[in-house]
Design a protein around this motif. Structure first.
Motif, mmCIF file in Angstrom:
data_model
loop_
_atom_site.group_PDB
_atom_site.id
_atom_site.type_symbol
_atom_site.label_atom_id
_atom_site.label_comp_id
_atom_site.label_asym_id
_atom_site.label_seq_id
_atom_site.Cartn_x
_atom_site.Cartn_y
_atom_site.Cartn_z
ATOM 1 N N GLN A 1 0.807 -1.221 0.000
ATOM 2 C CA GLN A 1 0.000 0.000 0.000
ATOM 3 C C GLN A 1 0.846 1.280 0.000
ATOM 4 N N ASP A 2 0.286 2.318 -0.604
ATOM 5 C CA ASP A 2 0.830 3.672 -0.512
ATOM 6 C C ASP A 2 0.537 4.177 0.896
ATOM 7 N N ALA A 3 1.573 4.426 1.688
ATOM 8 C CA ALA A 3 1.379 4.811 3.092
ATOM 9 C C ALA A 3 0.612 6.121 3.221
ATOM 10 N N GLU A 4 0.645 6.954 2.185
ATOM 11 C CA GLU A 4 -0.080 8.228 2.252
ATOM 12 C C GLU A 4 -1.557 8.075 1.919
ATOM 13 N N ASN A 5 -1.885 7.003 1.193
ATOM 14 C CA ASN A 5 -3.283 6.782 0.795
ATOM 15 C C ASN A 5 -3.559 5.278 0.761
ATOM 16 N N PRO A 6 -3.500 4.628 1.925
ATOM 17 C CA PRO A 6 -3.590 3.155 1.940
ATOM 18 C C PRO A 6 -5.006 2.642 1.783
ATOM 19 N N GLY A 7 -5.092 1.399 1.310
ATOM 20 C CA GLY A 7 -6.367 0.711 1.279
ATOM 21 C C GLY A 7 -6.663 0.074 2.624
ATOM 22 N N VAL A 8 -7.748 -0.689 2.676
ATOM 23 C CA VAL A 8 -8.210 -1.290 3.933
ATOM 24 C C VAL A 8 -8.199 -2.806 3.792
ATOM 25 N N LEU A 9 -7.679 -3.461 4.812
ATOM 26 C CA LEU A 9 -7.649 -4.918 4.851
ATOM 27 C C LEU A 9 -8.827 -5.441 5.662
ATOM 28 N N VAL A 10 -9.656 -6.297 5.033
ATOM 29 C CA VAL A 10 -10.723 -7.012 5.724
ATOM 30 C C VAL A 10 -10.239 -8.450 5.875
ATOM 31 N N LEU A 11 -10.092 -8.913 7.114
ATOM 32 C CA LEU A 11 -9.369 -10.149 7.391
ATOM 33 C C LEU A 11 -10.206 -11.110 8.226
ATOM 34 N N SER A 12 -10.174 -12.376 7.839
ATOM 35 C CA SER A 12 -10.883 -13.421 8.570
ATOM 36 C C SER A 12 -10.288 -13.630 9.955
ATOM 37 N N GLN A 13 -11.156 -13.845 10.920
ATOM 38 C CA GLN A 13 -10.691 -14.141 12.273
ATOM 39 C C GLN A 13 -10.011 -15.498 12.358
ATOM 40 N N PHE A 14 -10.129 -16.303 11.306
ATOM 41 C CA PHE A 14 -9.537 -17.632 11.297
ATOM 42 C C PHE A 14 -8.215 -17.692 10.533
ATOM 43 N N ALA A 15 -7.678 -16.541 10.154
ATOM 44 C CA ALA A 15 -6.352 -16.478 9.545
ATOM 45 C C ALA A 15 -5.325 -16.211 10.636
ATOM 46 N N GLY A 16 -4.189 -16.896 10.565
ATOM 47 C CA GLY A 16 -3.161 -16.692 11.574
ATOM 48 C C GLY A 16 -2.646 -15.267 11.624
ATOM 49 N N ALA A 17 -2.736 -14.546 10.500
ATOM 50 C CA ALA A 17 -2.234 -13.172 10.436
ATOM 51 C C ALA A 17 -3.014 -12.213 11.327
ATOM 52 N N THR A 18 -4.189 -12.626 11.784
ATOM 53 C CA THR A 18 -5.027 -11.752 12.610
ATOM 54 C C THR A 18 -4.300 -11.284 13.864
ATOM 55 N N ALA A 19 -3.477 -12.140 14.450
ATOM 56 C CA ALA A 19 -2.784 -11.791 15.691
ATOM 57 C C ALA A 19 -1.817 -10.636 15.501
ATOM 58 N N GLU A 20 -1.288 -10.473 14.277
ATOM 59 C CA GLU A 20 -0.314 -9.417 14.006
ATOM 60 C C GLU A 20 -0.937 -8.194 13.346
ATOM 61 N N ALA B 1 -18.575 -4.940 6.869
ATOM 62 C CA ALA B 1 -17.165 -4.547 6.931
ATOM 63 C C ALA B 1 -16.697 -3.982 5.600
ATOM 64 N N LEU B 2 -17.183 -4.546 4.503
ATOM 65 C CA LEU B 2 -16.821 -4.037 3.187
ATOM 66 C C LEU B 2 -17.337 -2.611 2.992
ATOM 67 N N LYS B 3 -18.559 -2.361 3.392
ATOM 68 C CA LYS B 3 -19.114 -1.015 3.297
ATOM 69 C C LYS B 3 -18.297 -0.032 4.142
ATOM 70 N N ARG B 4 -17.955 -0.466 5.354
ATOM 71 C CA ARG B 4 -17.157 0.408 6.230
ATOM 72 C C ARG B 4 -15.791 0.687 5.611
ATOM 73 N N ALA B 5 -15.191 -0.332 5.011
ATOM 74 C CA ALA B 5 -13.872 -0.163 4.397
ATOM 75 C C ALA B 5 -13.919 0.816 3.231
ATOM 76 N N LEU B 6 -14.933 0.688 2.380
ATOM 77 C CA LEU B 6 -15.043 1.559 1.216
ATOM 78 C C LEU B 6 -15.322 3.009 1.610
ATOM 79 N N GLU B 7 -15.956 3.202 2.744
ATOM 80 C CA GLU B 7 -16.335 4.552 3.174
ATOM 81 C C GLU B 7 -15.415 5.102 4.265
ATOM 82 N N MET B 8 -14.340 4.393 4.595
ATOM 83 C CA MET B 8 -13.466 4.802 5.692
ATOM 84 C C MET B 8 -12.691 6.066 5.344
ATOM 85 N N PRO B 9 -12.649 7.046 6.225
ATOM 86 C CA PRO B 9 -11.905 8.289 5.967
ATOM 87 C C PRO B 9 -10.404 8.030 5.865
#
Length: 550
Positions: A446-465, A483-491
């Motif tokens: 991601q572009d740190a100045e204009n990043p996207g949003v990650l929607v992540l399953s609670q059953f993925a090991g990456a959730t802890a990090e 969550a998808l709606k929130r991600a698309l509309e997130m400031p």
């Protein structure tokens, strides 16, 4: 007392480089972008280290042609032999293995991927950049019983909590054990007394037991790249002690998460005669086995740079032009029932149903190359996914807008990095995953100045990090849609607030940190007959540059 102090001093000295490197990466420039560039330069040796004790020593070792520690032998089902002149950045296991072998003399041993029904020959070897690649061919029968059979039709579904999908047969278990014996026989010719051996993944669980039976006393570690299911599920594997129980012949067994580690700990205590020796260490039949959680990662800084460059590529421009201002939601998965692809499509369907204002404004790009060959559930998943995609597109699509783009083909790592960077939202919603490196790659890209949003399953090991992600239950289509709606509309401010700490964490906890952490733990876990043997081992020249403490 003197002996204890000498050993302690040796271990502290062995650990100095790793801690210095981690501190250097964490204390970098004043911005996320500075830290990304700085970490990448340190990883490639193109800039001076910010830690005089650690980085300078590392460069001297490389310049003198030396290595950090004893020779390391990596063993995996497949070996990726690099082609000369091919600068394409590797993916998956290859990245992890090369991180472990970097600045070490090593051997990577495993299958070539070729089927050869002639009598099994001695391994073929190829030398590349101080690494020896040793490869063997399998017969068609071995491949079917060992790989397509027990490994992927039994172990894979059981370890992913899908007992209903296992297709066990005694013939396949026999083939699995036979190929592990073949690996041990062919590998034995390469093993020296002071080698460290690191075995990877569920294909080779009994390998340490086979090596021990051939007299090898080397430190041997094992890392499971996929989940480890709870006790009751593990015990559904017929003759499970021959396979899962064989893991206790390793000195160190590593898992992606603490939950996976704890599941295996509960299993070990069911083995007759097993007992807990101390925290995370078990004694079984006179041997001690340590277990731990070591979350695998990516080449974060390198991947961030790759994505920045790929954003200017012709493919990125083509994708941007094809979107015509649409917001992009991205899913990237191998074709597997555990990836939650069908549930994701259903959730996107529900999102469009509940949020008509987003129709004609967003598209889901689902990239799904095939994975393991000749697996029944893969074909069923593909059929269901394509049918659902057609239904959603037929229900909501217009002449100028296709709600879901379903692409069932391979994209290079470089191309994917550019697509990640272009995506406004990543839907990473597996039903069960050991880690999920797609989530980490998306954050790094991601572009740190204009990043996207990650929607992540609670059953993925990456959730802890990746605590800045929007965490969802992939079985709840309405929750994923919300969550998808929130991600698309997130400031923008919230997106930056969520993304920044995740990127910072991944810059420090990259794939090299993972490899060093595991090998440090394996070095500490080495079993020797007595205290003086430990002392002599750590003070000999071959071990004075040994794996370091994390």
């Amino acid at each position: 007392m003197l002996e204890h102090n000498l050993i302690a001093s040796s271990l502290i000295a062995l650990g100095s480089w790793s801690m210095a490197t981690v501190r250097a990466r964490a204390d970098g420039g004043s911005s996320v972008l500075d830290r990304t560039i700085g970490a990448q330069e340190e990883a490639t040796g193109t800039a001076p280290s910010r830690d005089n004790d650690g980085g300078d020593h590392q460069r001297r070792v490389v310049e003198q042609g030396g290595s950090r520690g004893p020779r390391l032998i990596i063993v995996s089902n497949r070996v990726a032999v690099p082609e000369q002149g091919n600068k394409q950045i590797a993916g998956g296991l290859e990245v992890a293995v090369k991180a472990a072998l970097r600045n070490r003399t090593g051997v990577w041993f495993g299958c070539s991927g070729k089927i050869d029904d002639t009598e099994p020959a001695e391994p073929r070897t190829v030398e590349r950049n101080h690494i020896t690649y040793a490869i063997i061919d399998l017969s068609k029968n071995d491949f079917e019983e060992y790989y397509n059979g027990l490994a992927n039709r039994v172990l894979w579904p059981i370890l992913h909590y899908r007992v209903d999908l296992q297709e066990y047969s005694r013939a396949n278990q026999s083939g699995y054990m036979r190929v592990n014996r073949l690996f041990a026989e062919r590998l034995s010719a390469f093993v020296r007394e002071d080698d460290v051996i690191w075995v990877h993944d569920y294909h080779l669980m009994p390998l340490a037991r086979e090596l021990r039976a051939r007299g090898h006393l080397n430190p041997i570690g094992f890392f499971l790249h996929i989940p480890c299911a709870p006790l009751d599920i593990l015990r559904t594997l017929p003759h499970h002690q021959e396979i899962l129980g064989a893991l206790t012949d390793y000195d160190l067994v590593g898992f992606q998460t603490e939950n996976d580690r704890d599941n295996f700990a509960a299993y070990v205590l069911t083995i007759p005669g097993a007992k807990a020796a101390r925290a995370l260490t078990f004694e079984v039949h006179g041997r001690q086995t340590r277990i731990g959680a070591f979350p695998v990662s990516i080449e974060t800084a390198t991947y961030a740079r790759l994505a920045r460059n790929a954003a200017r590529s012709p493919l990125a421009r083509e994708i941007g032009e094809s979107l015509k201002g649409l917001r992009l939601v991205l899913g990237v998965d191998r074709l597997d029932c555990c990836k939650g692809i069908v549930q994701r499509i259903n959730a996107f369907d529900r999102f469009l149903e509940l949020n008509p204002e987003w129709r004609s404004r967003v598209t889901l790009l689902q990239i799904t190359p095939g994975s393991r060959s000749d697996i029944t559930d893969q074909a069923a998943t593909e059929n269901e996914a394509t049918t659902l995609t057609a239904r959603v597109n037929g229900r909501y699509g217009e002449a100028s807008w296709t709600p879901i783009r379903y692409v069932n083909c391979y994209h290079s790592r470089t191309a994917l990095s550019g697509i990640y960077r272009a995506a406004d939202v990543a839907l990473v919603t597996p039903l069960r995953e050991g880690m999920n490196l797609v989530a980490k790659e998306y954050v790094a890209a991601q572009d740190a100045e204009n990043p996207g949003v990650l929607v992540l399953s609670q059953f993925a090991g990456a959730t802890a990090e990746l605590t800045g992600a929007l965490i969802v239950n992939p079985h709840d289509s309405e929750a994923v849609a919300a969550a998808l709606k929130r991600a698309l509309e997130m400031p923008l401010a919230e997106r930056r607030e969520r993304h920044g700490p995740m990127l910072k964490h991944l810059l420090v906890h990259d794939v090299e940190h993972w490899a060093e952490s595991f090998l440090s733990a394996l070095a500490e876990t080495r079993q020797r007959p007595g205290l003086m043997s430990d002392l002599r081992a750590f003070l000999t020249p071959s071990w004075s540059r040994g794996p370091m403490s994390p």
